[in-house]
Design a protein around this motif. Structure first.
Motif, PDB file in Angstrom:
ATOM      1  N   ARG A 127     135.097  48.077  28.264  1.00 22.48           N
ATOM      2  CA  ARG A 127     135.172  48.807  27.000  1.00 22.48           C
ATOM      3  C   ARG A 127     136.422  48.409  26.222  1.00 22.48           C
TER       4      ARG A 127
ATOM      5  N   PRO B  94     127.186  55.211  25.037  1.00 22.97           N
ATOM      6  CA  PRO B  94     127.833  55.882  26.180  1.00 22.97           C
ATOM      7  C   PRO B  94     128.125  54.864  27.283  1.00 22.97           C
ATOM      8  N   TRP B  95     129.351  54.850  27.753  1.00 15.75           N
ATOM      9  CA  TRP B  95     129.782  53.863  28.749  1.00 15.75           C
ATOM     10  C   TRP B  95     129.809  54.421  30.165  1.00 15.75           C
TER      11      TRP B  95
ATOM     12  N   ASP C 163     134.492  62.175  25.930  1.00 16.97           N
ATOM     13  CA  ASP C 163     133.348  62.320  25.048  1.00 16.97           C
ATOM     14  C   ASP C 163     133.467  61.375  23.867  1.00 16.97           C
ATOM     15  N   LEU C 164     132.319  61.021  23.315  1.00 15.92           N
ATOM     16  CA  LEU C 164     132.322  60.206  22.105  1.00 15.92           C
ATOM     17  C   LEU C 164     132.705  61.077  20.914  1.00 15.92           C
TER      18      LEU C 164
ATOM     19  N   TYR D 244     131.897  61.704  17.564  1.00 17.74           N
ATOM     20  CA  TYR D 244     130.822  61.394  16.618  1.00 17.74           C
ATOM     21  C   TYR D 244     131.287  61.422  15.165  1.00 17.74           C
TER      22      TYR D 244
END
Length: 119
Positions: free
Chosen positions: A8, A58-59, A64-65, A67
């Motif tokens: 990532r 999502p990795w 959390d992402l 957004y």
């Protein structure tokens, strides 16, 4: 740090390099006085977009992402792409890019890269 976090981080670097390519090509145009749209700008946008979409997936790592950040950066990226398209079309038709379009590309590119780093 596990393998997914390292991967990532590499994709994040590629994302920033894409913006650096786009912004660098824009800066070259500012200083050479032509203020045009180049193929390198389109490549920089494509690199940033592909890497950005990969980062939005999502990795499977903790965290959390964000957004809101993803959405903001995507909207700015789409606007930059539209401005590049408009500018390239005008450049083919008239031989020049409207100043508002040209300067907006640079400002929005810098803003999008800044959001990637700061937010």
């Amino acid at each position: 740090m596990n393998g997914m976090e390292t991967l990532r981080d590499i994709v994040l670097i590629v994302h920033l390099v894409g913006f650096a390519v786009l912004f660098g090509a824009w800066v070259v145009e500012v200083f050479n006085g032509k203020r045009g749209i180049t193929r390198v700008m389109h490549w920089g946008l494509a690199i940033a977009a592909v890497a950005g979409l990969a980062l939005a997936a999502p990795w499977g790592i903790e965290g959390d992402l964000n957004y809101a950040k993803i959405g903001t950066k995507l909207v700015i990226l789409i606007v930059i792409g539209a401005l590049l398209g408009i500018g390239a079309g005008r450049q083919r038709k008239t031989g020049s890019v409207p100043p508002a379009v040209f300067w907006s590309i640079g400002i929005l590119t810098l803003a999008n890269a800044s959001i990637a780093v700061i937010w």
